[in-house]
Write an enzyme that holds these catalytic residues in place. Sequence first.
Site, PDB file in Angstrom:
ATOM      1  N   LYS A 204      20.553  56.995  44.625  1.00  0.00           N
ATOM      2  CA  LYS A 204      21.447  56.364  43.711  1.00  0.00           C
ATOM      3  C   LYS A 204      22.034  57.476  44.036  1.00  0.00           C
ATOM      4  CE  LYS A 204      18.969  52.287  41.922  1.00  0.00           C
ATOM      5  NZ  LYS A 204      17.784  51.917  40.772  1.00  0.00           N
TER       6      LYS A 204
ATOM      7  N   GLN B  36      15.239  53.174  35.123  1.00  0.00           N
ATOM      8  CA  GLN B  36      14.237  52.574  37.199  1.00  0.00           C
ATOM      9  C   GLN B  36      13.302  51.768  36.362  1.00  0.00           C
ATOM     10  OE1 GLN B  36      15.278  53.020  39.780  1.00  0.00           O
ATOM     11  NE2 GLN B  36      14.461  51.409  40.095  1.00  0.00           N
TER      12      GLN B  36
ATOM     13  N   ASP C 271      22.844  48.041  34.459  1.00  0.00           N
ATOM     14  CA  ASP C 271      22.604  47.377  35.091  1.00  0.00           C
ATOM     15  C   ASP C 271      21.929  45.330  34.675  1.00  0.00           C
ATOM     16  OD1 ASP C 271      20.500  47.619  37.346  1.00  0.00           O
ATOM     17  OD2 ASP C 271      18.684  48.430  35.846  1.00  0.00           O
TER      18      ASP C 271
END
Length: 294
Positions: free
Chosen positions: A53, A97, A120
């Site tokens: 990422k 994460q 997200d």
Amino acid sequence: MTTRIDGKAYAAKVRESVAGEVAVLKERHGITPGLAVVLVGEDPASQVYVRNKGAQTTETGMLSIEHKLPVDTTQSDLLALIDDLNSDSSVNGILVQLPLPAQIDAEPVINALRLDKDVDGFHIGNVGRLWTGGEGMVPCTPLGCLMLLRDQLGDLTGKRALILGRSNIVGKPMAALLLGENCTVTIAHSRTADLPVRCSEADILIAAVGRPQMVKGDWIKPGATVVDVGINRIEKDGGKTRLVGDVDYDGAQGVAGAITPVPGGVGPMTIACLLHNTVEAACRQNGIDRASLS
Ligand code: NDP
């Protein structure tokens, strides 16, 4: 003939378009979008994801900020960091994460993110907006699946879609997105009766179960478009491993109209959509019409 849907190539196009938008944001508005990724602990798979990422964020010209916290980080320490990132104007998107270590409850952490920085799309507020047709952040993997489907099929109106899997990160948001595209949506799961028959009724079949090659060729409606989200590592001869999806890719040949491979299908789209969402967040936070960037 079954078409192979090349997610890797499509993801490269998305990144290219993001890089173009970022260049305009910098030049015209003096804004460099920033993505902060928070990793707690040393889970090897998560470390790889975070590294990828970060690299792709930088490649598209954005600012990549990584916070690596020790495995024994407390909930309140993590919440304090989220608070700082929420108020940091150089940070447009925040990603925590998952999974988090056992002492941390993920739900309050995700819901502590500023709604417009939740790239997200897992914050309860963004989930609500997705289901009520509001303007929110859309979870990256389902968004990537939708982009591939639109590219392959154009208008999805009236299609019968079956989503195999009802998780909060893939199955449910995928269902909301396809409803928004005027599909007739069925969600199947481990308690669904007559699963092969349900699958064989679908014009669009999304598999997100985490069971290697579970969906067989004869479960697929001839000509259907199949999107395989699953990522499963199986043993090959000689003790080596390889990645396979939730669909029997070879068995689907000659039956499906089109199918995403694993690897090289949905996987690359997830990070590309994260970058896409970060630009979206930067635009919204600064009152910029995204369409004006291209
Ligand atoms: P979850 O484990 O959270 O959910 C799996 C779903 O599959 C559940 O709804 C479960 O049903 C259903 N299921 C499990 N076994 C069966 C079965 N035998 N028959 C029917 N349904 C079944 O998984 P995720 O949604 O997080 O992920 C799914 C897959 O997608 C995994 O392989 C994961 O690695 C992959 N993935 C890939 C991403 C990418 O970037 N390409 C991103 C995210 C995930 P029930 O609810 O009844 O238990």
